[in-house]
Write a protein that holds these residues in place. Structure first.
Motif, mmCIF file in Angstrom:
data_model
loop_
_atom_site.group_PDB
_atom_site.id
_atom_site.type_symbol
_atom_site.label_atom_id
_atom_site.label_comp_id
_atom_site.label_asym_id
_atom_site.label_seq_id
_atom_site.Cartn_x
_atom_site.Cartn_y
_atom_site.Cartn_z
ATOM 1 N N CYS A 281 58.056 35.060 35.362
ATOM 2 C CA CYS A 281 58.778 36.392 34.658
ATOM 3 C C CYS A 281 59.221 36.008 33.444
ATOM 4 C CB CYS A 281 59.865 36.527 35.452
ATOM 5 S SG CYS A 281 60.836 38.181 35.226
ATOM 6 N N SER A 282 58.884 37.012 32.641
ATOM 7 C CA SER A 282 59.539 37.043 31.035
ATOM 8 C C SER A 282 59.989 38.343 30.907
ATOM 9 C CB SER A 282 58.346 36.725 30.022
ATOM 10 O OG SER A 282 57.400 37.841 30.106
ATOM 11 N N ARG A 283 60.670 38.524 29.514
ATOM 12 C CA ARG A 283 61.353 39.502 29.072
ATOM 13 C C ARG A 283 60.342 40.716 28.545
ATOM 14 N NH1 ARG A 283 66.805 40.192 29.439
ATOM 15 N NH2 ARG A 283 67.963 38.190 30.225
ATOM 16 N N ARG A 284 59.250 39.892 28.116
ATOM 17 C CA ARG A 284 58.222 40.869 27.269
ATOM 18 C C ARG A 284 57.107 41.166 28.442
ATOM 19 N NH1 ARG A 284 54.439 37.229 27.830
ATOM 20 N NH2 ARG A 284 55.061 35.084 27.314
ATOM 21 N N GLU A 285 55.956 41.894 27.879
ATOM 22 C CA GLU A 285 55.169 42.544 28.644
ATOM 23 C C GLU A 285 54.330 41.168 28.940
ATOM 24 O OE1 GLU A 285 54.516 46.630 26.033
ATOM 25 O OE2 GLU A 285 52.842 45.273 26.271
ATOM 26 N N PRO A 286 53.785 41.291 30.028
ATOM 27 C CA PRO A 286 52.872 40.149 30.802
ATOM 28 C C PRO A 286 51.969 39.671 29.794
ATOM 29 C CG PRO A 286 52.462 42.380 31.959
ATOM 30 C CD PRO A 286 53.510 42.508 31.064
ATOM 31 N N ALA A 287 51.729 38.427 29.671
ATOM 32 C CA ALA A 287 50.838 37.832 29.199
ATOM 33 C C ALA A 287 49.692 37.163 29.760
ATOM 34 C CB ALA A 287 51.339 36.868 27.831
ATOM 35 N N THR A 288 48.514 36.753 29.669
ATOM 36 C CA THR A 288 47.654 35.874 30.374
ATOM 37 C C THR A 288 48.275 34.292 30.460
ATOM 38 O OG1 THR A 288 46.296 35.307 28.505
ATOM 39 C CG2 THR A 288 45.741 37.242 29.790
ATOM 40 N N SER A 289 49.039 33.970 29.366
ATOM 41 C CA SER A 289 49.559 32.686 29.337
ATOM 42 C C SER A 289 50.690 32.619 30.405
ATOM 43 C CB SER A 289 50.139 32.341 28.171
ATOM 44 O OG SER A 289 51.057 33.410 27.473
ATOM 45 N N ASP A 290 51.088 33.700 31.115
ATOM 46 C CA ASP A 290 52.342 33.647 32.107
ATOM 47 C C ASP A 290 51.844 33.476 33.445
ATOM 48 O OD1 ASP A 290 53.897 36.455 30.651
ATOM 49 O OD2 ASP A 290 54.007 34.301 30.102
ATOM 50 N N VAL A 291 50.360 33.502 33.501
ATOM 51 C CA VAL A 291 49.846 33.757 34.961
ATOM 52 C C VAL A 291 49.637 32.483 35.400
ATOM 53 C CG1 VAL A 291 47.823 34.301 36.232
ATOM 54 C CG2 VAL A 291 48.674 35.781 34.297
ATOM 55 N N TYR A 292 50.162 32.326 36.930
ATOM 56 C CA TYR A 292 49.894 31.310 37.861
ATOM 57 C C TYR A 292 48.992 31.233 38.641
ATOM 58 C CZ TYR A 292 50.863 28.157 41.874
ATOM 59 O OH TYR A 292 50.465 27.251 42.954
ATOM 60 N N LEU A 293 48.436 32.394 39.089
ATOM 61 C CA LEU A 293 47.469 32.784 39.882
ATOM 62 C C LEU A 293 46.599 34.140 39.718
ATOM 63 C CD1 LEU A 293 45.722 31.716 42.681
ATOM 64 C CD2 LEU A 293 47.339 32.832 43.879
ATOM 65 N N TRP A 294 45.433 34.212 39.747
ATOM 66 C CA TRP A 294 44.725 35.600 39.443
ATOM 67 C C TRP A 294 44.229 36.032 40.728
ATOM 68 C CZ3 TRP A 294 45.184 38.289 35.207
ATOM 69 C CH2 TRP A 294 45.332 37.613 34.023
ATOM 70 N N GLY A 295 44.340 37.274 40.872
ATOM 71 C CA GLY A 295 43.586 37.882 42.211
ATOM 72 C C GLY A 295 42.305 38.430 41.764
ATOM 73 N N GLN A 296 41.584 38.886 42.535
ATOM 74 C CA GLN A 296 40.223 39.509 42.201
ATOM 75 C C GLN A 296 40.538 40.897 41.379
ATOM 76 O OE1 GLN A 296 41.365 40.334 45.205
ATOM 77 N NE2 GLN A 296 40.256 41.974 45.923
ATOM 78 N N GLY A 297 39.407 41.340 40.626
ATOM 79 C CA GLY A 297 39.604 42.763 40.078
ATOM 80 C C GLY A 297 39.133 43.699 40.894
ATOM 81 N N ALA A 298 39.694 45.003 40.282
ATOM 82 C CA ALA A 298 39.387 46.112 41.051
ATOM 83 C C ALA A 298 38.939 46.972 39.770
ATOM 84 C CB ALA A 298 40.576 46.795 41.751
ATOM 85 N N GLN A 299 37.655 47.850 39.996
ATOM 86 C CA GLN A 299 37.065 48.478 39.071
ATOM 87 C C GLN A 299 37.887 49.812 38.922
ATOM 88 O OE1 GLN A 299 34.828 47.786 36.672
ATOM 89 N NE2 GLN A 299 35.200 49.467 35.602
#
Length: 123
Positions: free
Chosen positions: A100-118
């Protein structure tokens, strides 16, 4: 097992609405904030919205008048409700467990990715 499962997405005309869902394991859901990112072809992945463990939410300025992020703790799920969609909203949308951060989420914040949805929005 640490896993994020995304559902929803699809194709709509401009002005339409879509809802994305993301289900996480209880372990992940209770320890990390959950976020949505998107990536258009040829562009960098960008943060769209996030909800922290304390349920504090933030939606990116670029879409905050049209997108809403919500949470269902009982279902270990978060949702991204997208309204008045525009062609420039098209792309792959990803769910992520993040710090969690106070700004808009950044990829550097990510611990785990889910799959994408088009998501495809036609004019």
């Amino acid at each position: 097992q640490e896993r994020l499962v995304v559902s929803g997405g699809g194709s709509v005309q401009a002005g339409g609405s879509l809802r994305l869902s993301c289900v996480a394991s209880r372990y992940i859901f209770s320890r990390y904030s959950m976020a949505w990112f998107r990536q258009a072809p040829g562009k960098e992945r960008e943060g769209v919205a996030r909800i922290c463990v304390n349920e504090e939410s933030l939606v990116a300025e670029s879409v905050k008048d049209r997108f809403t992020v919500s949470i269902d703790n009982a279902k270990n799920s978060i949702y991204l409700q997208m309204t008045n969609l525009k062609p420039e909203d098209s792309g792959m949308y990803y769910c992520a467990a993040a710090f969690c951060s106070r700004r808009e989420p950044a990829t550097s914040d990510v611990y785990l990715w889910g799959q994408g949805a088009q998501v495809t929005v036609s004019s």
